[in-house]
Scaffold this active site. Structure first.
Site, PDB file in Angstrom:
ATOM      1  CG  ASP A   1     -39.703  21.567 -34.820  1.00 18.93           C
ATOM      2  OD1 ASP A   1     -40.686  21.737 -33.786  1.00 18.93           O
ATOM      3  OD2 ASP A   1     -38.542  21.238 -34.457  1.00 18.93           O
TER       4      ASP A   1
ATOM      5  CG  ASN B   1     -28.100  15.842 -35.242  1.00 18.05           C
ATOM      6  OD1 ASN B   1     -28.847  16.535 -34.433  1.00 18.05           O
ATOM      7  ND2 ASN B   1     -28.532  15.481 -36.189  1.00 18.05           N
TER       8      ASN B   1
ATOM      9  CG  HIS C   1     -31.801  18.598 -34.328  1.00 18.21           C
ATOM     10  ND1 HIS C   1     -31.867  17.084 -34.707  1.00 18.21           N
ATOM     11  CD2 HIS C   1     -32.940  18.492 -33.426  1.00 18.21           C
ATOM     12  CE1 HIS C   1     -32.968  16.728 -34.024  1.00 18.21           C
ATOM     13  NE2 HIS C   1     -33.481  17.430 -33.199  1.00 18.21           N
TER      14      HIS C   1
ATOM     15  CD  GLU D   1     -31.457  16.780 -38.406  1.00 24.26           C
ATOM     16  OE1 GLU D   1     -30.717  17.043 -37.462  1.00 24.26           O
ATOM     17  OE2 GLU D   1     -32.286  15.926 -38.664  1.00 24.26           O
TER      18      GLU D   1
HETATM   19  C1  GLP Z   1     -37.287  17.054 -31.761  1.00 27.43           C
HETATM   20  C2  GLP Z   1     -37.361  18.377 -31.940  1.00 27.43           C
HETATM   21  C3  GLP Z   1     -36.363  19.343 -31.304  1.00 27.43           C
HETATM   22  C4  GLP Z   1     -36.197  18.636 -29.843  1.00 27.43           C
HETATM   23  C5  GLP Z   1     -35.446  17.323 -30.076  1.00 27.43           C
HETATM   24  C6  GLP Z   1     -35.193  16.718 -29.008  1.00 27.43           C
HETATM   25  O1  GLP Z   1     -36.055  16.459 -32.869  1.00 27.43           O
HETATM   26  N1  GLP Z   1     -37.738  18.874 -33.374  1.00 27.43           N
HETATM   27  O2  GLP Z   1     -37.163  20.637 -31.039  1.00 27.43           O
HETATM   28  O3  GLP Z   1     -35.338  19.580 -29.241  1.00 27.43           O
HETATM   29  O4  GLP Z   1     -36.339  16.460 -30.686  1.00 27.43           O
HETATM   30  O5  GLP Z   1     -36.205  16.150 -28.024  1.00 27.43           O
HETATM   31  P1  GLP Z   1     -36.062  15.406 -26.541  1.00 27.43           P
HETATM   32  O6  GLP Z   1     -36.502  16.612 -25.535  1.00 27.43           O
HETATM   33  O7  GLP Z   1     -37.161  14.428 -26.708  1.00 27.43           O
HETATM   34  O8  GLP Z   1     -34.882  14.846 -26.553  1.00 27.43           O
END
Ligand code: GLP
Length: 241
Positions: free
Chosen positions: A67, A135, A137, A142
């Site tokens: 992404d 949540n 995702h 989402e």
């Molecule tokens: C962002 C990214 C996700 C990732 C999420 C959790 O939203 N788009 O791909 O999994 O963060 O990140 P973290 O590892 O910082 O909790």
């Protein structure tokens, strides 16, 4: 699902890095699906360390990221392009021409989604790394009553913007939109590594791995995939069995 729980983050990072490195050693032209967020940072650091020790070369590897935010130039230090260069690409021997992220600066975002999907159609991702949002995702897919299979523009939930605001100077700098690979593309990967850390993720990890399969918890769709390895620290795994 193969669920591994680790006592320390270093062990988790080393285990995940080895899964990637074993893949690349046995298949030098491997296609890796990569993720951002705080969880992969240590994994990438370990991969860089092993590259520097001469244990692996990424010269023939291709990567696809999940992404990217809409509207951040690649030089913005909050863009995922910047993150990938900083934590991985700048330190290994992968040519720039073999690393792909959705372009959140594209003038025509719909056309950019089609272009990204076309590239994904032409190749099979060997190993896809995922984190999980609070949540549920994955990437930026989402929770919703229906999910998109392919790459698409997504309006980020306020909770997601708030969770990611810690990386930005102010909340109003957090982009409202992102481009994300769809769950269809994620589930087409040959194998998937889901890496999760922290007590604040324990509840969503339990829901995703043991709850009903529902688009309201996008990570629960991983239960349908035959080769998912889940790597958790003790805190993230504390509500499991
Ligand atoms: C962002 C990214 C996700 C990732 C999420 C959790 O939203 N788009 O791909 O999994 O963060 O990140 P973290 O590892 O910082 O909790």
């Amino acid at each position: 699902m193969n669920i591994q729980i680790f006592d320390s983050q270093l062990e988790l990072d080393a285990y995940a890095a080895n899964l990637f490195i074993d893949t690349v050693r046995s298949k030098p032209k491997a296609v890796l699906g990569l993720a951002t967020g705080s969880t992969p940072i240590g994994i990438y650091a370990k991969m860089v360390e092993k590259y520097r020790n001469g244990e692996v070369s990424f010269a023939e590897v291709t990567t696809f990221n999940l992404d990217e935010y809409v509207g951040l130039i690649p030089y913005n230090d909050q863009s995922y392009a910047y993150y990938m260069n900083k934590h991985l690409f700048d330190h290994i021997d992968i040519p720039d021409t073999q690393t792909f992220l959705p372009n959140g600066m594209a003038e025509d975002l719909e056309a950019e989604c089609v272009r990204y999907d076309q590239m994904l159609l032409e190749r099979q991702i060997d190993v896809q790394l995922l984190g999980i949002g609070h949540n549920g995702h994955i990437g930026f897919n989402e929770p919703d009553h229906a999910l998109s299979g392919g790459t698409h523009v997504v309006r980020l939930k306020e909770a997601t913007r708030e969770a990611n605001a810690r990386f930005f100077a102010a909340m109003d700098e957090v982009p409202e939109y992102a481009l994300t690979m769809g769950v269809g593309s994620i589930l087409k990967a040959n194998s998937i590594i889901l890496a999760v850390r922290g007590a604040d993720k324990a509840d969503i990890v339990k829901q995703a791995l043991t709850g009903p399969i529902t688009t309201e918890v996008p990570a629960s769709l991983l239960q349908t995939h035959p080769r998912v390895t889940v790597l958790l620290d003790r805190e993230a795994g504390r509500m499991l069995g």
